[in-house]
Design a protein around this motif. Structure first.
Motif, PDB file in Angstrom:
ATOM      1  N   LYS A 296       0.867  -1.299   0.074  1.00  0.00           N
ATOM      2  CA  LYS A 296       0.087   0.061   0.007  1.00  0.00           C
ATOM      3  C   LYS A 296       0.889   1.205  -0.041  1.00  0.00           C
ATOM      4  CE  LYS A 296      -4.327   1.830   1.825  1.00  0.00           C
ATOM      5  NZ  LYS A 296      -5.611   1.560   2.530  1.00  0.00           N
ATOM      6  N   ILE A 297       0.464   2.246  -0.947  1.00  0.00           N
ATOM      7  CA  ILE A 297       1.246   3.269  -0.875  1.00  0.00           C
ATOM      8  C   ILE A 297       0.575   4.554  -0.603  1.00  0.00           C
ATOM      9  CG2 ILE A 297       2.496   4.876  -2.851  1.00  0.00           C
ATOM     10  CD1 ILE A 297       3.292   2.171  -4.242  1.00  0.00           C
ATOM     11  N   LEU A 298       0.743   5.656   0.054  1.00  0.00           N
ATOM     12  CA  LEU A 298       0.294   6.598   0.286  1.00  0.00           C
ATOM     13  C   LEU A 298       0.967   7.835  -0.618  1.00  0.00           C
ATOM     14  CD1 LEU A 298      -1.307   8.717   2.019  1.00  0.00           C
ATOM     15  CD2 LEU A 298       0.570   8.990   3.635  1.00  0.00           C
ATOM     16  N   LEU A 299       0.033   8.468  -1.622  1.00  0.00           N
ATOM     17  CA  LEU A 299       0.455   9.313  -2.356  1.00  0.00           C
ATOM     18  C   LEU A 299       0.111  10.852  -1.920  1.00  0.00           C
ATOM     19  CD1 LEU A 299       1.580  10.482  -5.416  1.00  0.00           C
ATOM     20  CD2 LEU A 299      -0.667   9.635  -5.943  1.00  0.00           C
ATOM     21  N   LEU A 300       1.000  11.736  -1.893  1.00  0.00           N
ATOM     22  CA  LEU A 300       0.698  13.075  -1.567  1.00  0.00           C
ATOM     23  C   LEU A 300       1.194  14.012  -2.521  1.00  0.00           C
ATOM     24  CD1 LEU A 300      -0.314  15.284   0.356  1.00  0.00           C
ATOM     25  CD2 LEU A 300       1.765  15.035   1.835  1.00  0.00           C
ATOM     26  N   GLU A 301       0.284  14.497  -3.315  1.00  0.00           N
ATOM     27  CA  GLU A 301       0.576  15.253  -4.435  1.00  0.00           C
ATOM     28  C   GLU A 301      -0.476  16.164  -4.678  1.00  0.00           C
ATOM     29  OE1 GLU A 301       1.848  17.564  -7.344  1.00  0.00           O
ATOM     30  OE2 GLU A 301       3.135  16.165  -6.954  1.00  0.00           O
ATOM     31  N   ASP A 302      -0.502  17.739  -4.696  1.00  0.00           N
ATOM     32  CA  ASP A 302      -1.578  18.617  -4.861  1.00  0.00           C
ATOM     33  C   ASP A 302      -1.883  18.823  -6.406  1.00  0.00           C
ATOM     34  OD1 ASP A 302       0.917  20.050  -5.002  1.00  0.00           O
ATOM     35  OD2 ASP A 302      -0.120  21.743  -4.752  1.00  0.00           O
ATOM     36  N   ASP A 303      -0.960  18.347  -7.529  1.00  0.00           N
ATOM     37  CA  ASP A 303      -1.279  18.546  -8.654  1.00  0.00           C
ATOM     38  C   ASP A 303      -2.316  17.460  -8.985  1.00  0.00           C
ATOM     39  OD1 ASP A 303      -1.423  18.417 -11.455  1.00  0.00           O
ATOM     40  OD2 ASP A 303       0.367  19.628 -11.893  1.00  0.00           O
ATOM     41  N   THR A 304      -3.706  17.690  -9.296  1.00  0.00           N
ATOM     42  CA  THR A 304      -4.662  16.702  -9.430  1.00  0.00           C
ATOM     43  C   THR A 304      -4.167  15.832 -10.787  1.00  0.00           C
ATOM     44  OG1 THR A 304      -6.369  18.282  -8.460  1.00  0.00           O
ATOM     45  CG2 THR A 304      -7.185  16.671  -9.704  1.00  0.00           C
ATOM     46  N   ASN A 305      -3.917  16.449 -11.789  1.00  0.00           N
ATOM     47  CA  ASN A 305      -3.679  15.618 -12.987  1.00  0.00           C
ATOM     48  C   ASN A 305      -2.339  14.651 -12.641  1.00  0.00           C
ATOM     49  OD1 ASN A 305      -5.374  16.804 -14.734  1.00  0.00           O
ATOM     50  ND2 ASN A 305      -4.026  18.515 -15.161  1.00  0.00           N
ATOM     51  N   LEU A 306      -1.311  15.297 -12.211  1.00  0.00           N
ATOM     52  CA  LEU A 306      -0.038  14.452 -11.785  1.00  0.00           C
ATOM     53  C   LEU A 306      -0.719  13.290 -10.921  1.00  0.00           C
ATOM     54  CD1 LEU A 306       2.694  13.512 -12.026  1.00  0.00           C
ATOM     55  CD2 LEU A 306       3.479  15.364 -10.289  1.00  0.00           C
ATOM     56  N   ASN A 307      -1.214  13.707  -9.778  1.00  0.00           N
ATOM     57  CA  ASN A 307      -1.736  12.747  -8.888  1.00  0.00           C
ATOM     58  C   ASN A 307      -2.654  11.648  -9.298  1.00  0.00           C
ATOM     59  OD1 ASN A 307      -3.618  11.491  -6.735  1.00  0.00           O
ATOM     60  ND2 ASN A 307      -2.798  13.029  -5.293  1.00  0.00           N
ATOM     61  N   ASN A 308      -3.563  12.017 -10.202  1.00  0.00           N
ATOM     62  CA  ASN A 308      -4.277  10.884 -11.191  1.00  0.00           C
ATOM     63  C   ASN A 308      -3.169   9.972 -11.936  1.00  0.00           C
ATOM     64  OD1 ASN A 308      -6.530  11.900  -9.809  1.00  0.00           O
ATOM     65  ND2 ASN A 308      -7.220  13.112 -11.521  1.00  0.00           N
ATOM     66  N   GLY A 309      -2.502  10.692 -12.482  1.00  0.00           N
ATOM     67  CA  GLY A 309      -1.737   9.791 -13.195  1.00  0.00           C
ATOM     68  C   GLY A 309      -0.803   9.004 -12.574  1.00  0.00           C
ATOM     69  N   ILE A 310       0.060   9.383 -11.579  1.00  0.00           N
ATOM     70  CA  ILE A 310       0.605   8.351 -10.794  1.00  0.00           C
ATOM     71  C   ILE A 310      -0.229   7.257 -10.104  1.00  0.00           C
ATOM     72  CG2 ILE A 310       2.048   8.428  -8.616  1.00  0.00           C
ATOM     73  CD1 ILE A 310       3.137  11.169  -8.980  1.00  0.00           C
TER      74      ILE A 310
ATOM     75  N   GLU B 214      -2.022  -0.835  -3.924  1.00  0.00           N
ATOM     76  CA  GLU B 214      -3.098  -0.288  -3.491  1.00  0.00           C
ATOM     77  C   GLU B 214      -2.918   1.481  -3.081  1.00  0.00           C
ATOM     78  OE1 GLU B 214      -6.263  -0.381   0.222  1.00  0.00           O
ATOM     79  OE2 GLU B 214      -4.848  -1.946  -0.229  1.00  0.00           O
ATOM     80  N   VAL B 215      -3.223   2.427  -3.827  1.00  0.00           N
ATOM     81  CA  VAL B 215      -2.912   3.680  -3.463  1.00  0.00           C
ATOM     82  C   VAL B 215      -3.988   4.390  -2.838  1.00  0.00           C
ATOM     83  CG1 VAL B 215      -1.926   5.804  -4.837  1.00  0.00           C
ATOM     84  CG2 VAL B 215      -1.437   3.699  -5.760  1.00  0.00           C
ATOM     85  N   ALA B 216      -3.383   5.013  -1.692  1.00  0.00           N
ATOM     86  CA  ALA B 216      -4.145   6.091  -0.740  1.00  0.00           C
ATOM     87  C   ALA B 216      -3.701   7.511  -1.404  1.00  0.00           C
ATOM     88  CB  ALA B 216      -3.852   5.910   0.585  1.00  0.00           C
ATOM     89  N   ALA B 217      -4.475   8.301  -2.322  1.00  0.00           N
ATOM     90  CA  ALA B 217      -4.050   9.307  -2.893  1.00  0.00           C
ATOM     91  C   ALA B 217      -4.607  10.582  -2.190  1.00  0.00           C
ATOM     92  CB  ALA B 217      -4.693   9.466  -4.345  1.00  0.00           C
TER      93      ALA B 217
ATOM     94  N   ILE C  87       4.956   8.551  -1.003  1.00  0.00           N
ATOM     95  CA  ILE C  87       5.351   9.481  -2.286  1.00  0.00           C
ATOM     96  C   ILE C  87       4.748  10.986  -1.776  1.00  0.00           C
ATOM     97  CG2 ILE C  87       5.531   9.800  -4.526  1.00  0.00           C
ATOM     98  CD1 ILE C  87       4.749   6.711  -5.104  1.00  0.00           C
ATOM     99  N   SER C  88       5.823  11.614  -1.628  1.00  0.00           N
ATOM    100  CA  SER C  88       5.283  13.226  -1.179  1.00  0.00           C
ATOM    101  C   SER C  88       5.893  14.219  -2.063  1.00  0.00           C
ATOM    102  CB  SER C  88       5.364  13.399   0.333  1.00  0.00           C
ATOM    103  OG  SER C  88       5.001  14.645   0.689  1.00  0.00           O
TER     104      SER C  88
END
Length: 224
Positions: free
Chosen positions: A3-17, A27-30, A50-51
């Motif tokens: 399980k990966i925690l993704l912290l990225e405020d750029d919505t497009n990049l967040n969705n892409g990752i 499993e990604v918790a965005a 990933i922050s």
């Protein structure tokens, strides 16, 4: 897969990752901000964070440092900066690796896969005593499946007891192991106060006081 925690405020990049990593079976918790990331981290068993560095409600470095104070989870920082100072600062705050924007999503996935292999090699490092469990990789404690809120010192004390079950540990031994001192310059109540707090959280019956000698963990412990 983990399980990966993704912290990225750029919505497009967040969705892409998130899409790329999900396709690889993770499993990604965005999250888009630090507040939601902190809540997600407390509620889930995270293998990798990933922050981003710059976030709308604070610094990714501060988030990284806060996480590192309570967990050994792997952290990959994303940054728009490439100067040596910024990279070194990330490592000082507890990051394990970094990627400079812009980057290829395929390269990011490859880096994540390499880091997750490190997680797989350390899995199974867990101490279990009845309904109490301690993850040595994430420094998290659970009682009856519920996550407990323990300080760093309390977790260190708990691990020391559980790694030496049914063995009497003197106050001097505990001071040397936890506070890295001979005990001459610390208040004599330091150990007893911290053990009292620990007992309230994990159960008073688990740690026995041997008057004039020390303390011991009275239950069996398994390492899984």
């Amino acid at each position: 897969m983990g399980k990966i925690l993704l912290l990225e405020d750029d919505t497009n990049l967040n969705n892409g990752i998130q899409l790329c990593l999900s396709r690889e079976g993770y499993e990604v918790a965005a999250c888009l901000d630090i507040a939601s990331a902190e809540a997600s981290f407390q509620q889930n068993e995270i293998d990798l964070i990933i922050s981003d560095l710059s976030l709308p409600d604070g610094s990714g470095l501060d988030f990284c440092q806060k996480v590192r104070e309570q967990s050994n989870v792997l952290i990959l920082m994303l940054t728009s900066y490439s100067q040596e100072h910024d990279i070194v600062t990330g490592y000082v705050h507890g990051a394990d690796d970094y990627m400079t924007k812009p980057f290829s999503l395929m390269v990011l996935v490859s880096k994540v896969q390499a880091m997750m292999k490190r997680v797989e090699r350390t899995q199974g490092q867990e101490l279990v005593s009845g309904e109490l469990s301690v993850s040595l990789t994430e420094m998290k404690v659970k009682l009856c499946g519920e996550l407990l809120s323990l300080s760093k010192t309390e977790i260190q004390l708990l691990i020391l007891f559980m790694e030496n079950p049914k063995q009497i540990l003197s106050s001097e031994q505990l001071l040397n192991q936890i506070w890295d001192t001979k005990g001459d310059y610390i208040d004599t109540n330091t150990v007893s106060v911290n053990i009292s707090r620990l007992r309230q959280k994990v159960g008073k019956e688990r740690i026995k006081t041997v008057r004039g000698v020390g303390y011991l963990w009275i239950n069996d412990v398994q390492k899984k």
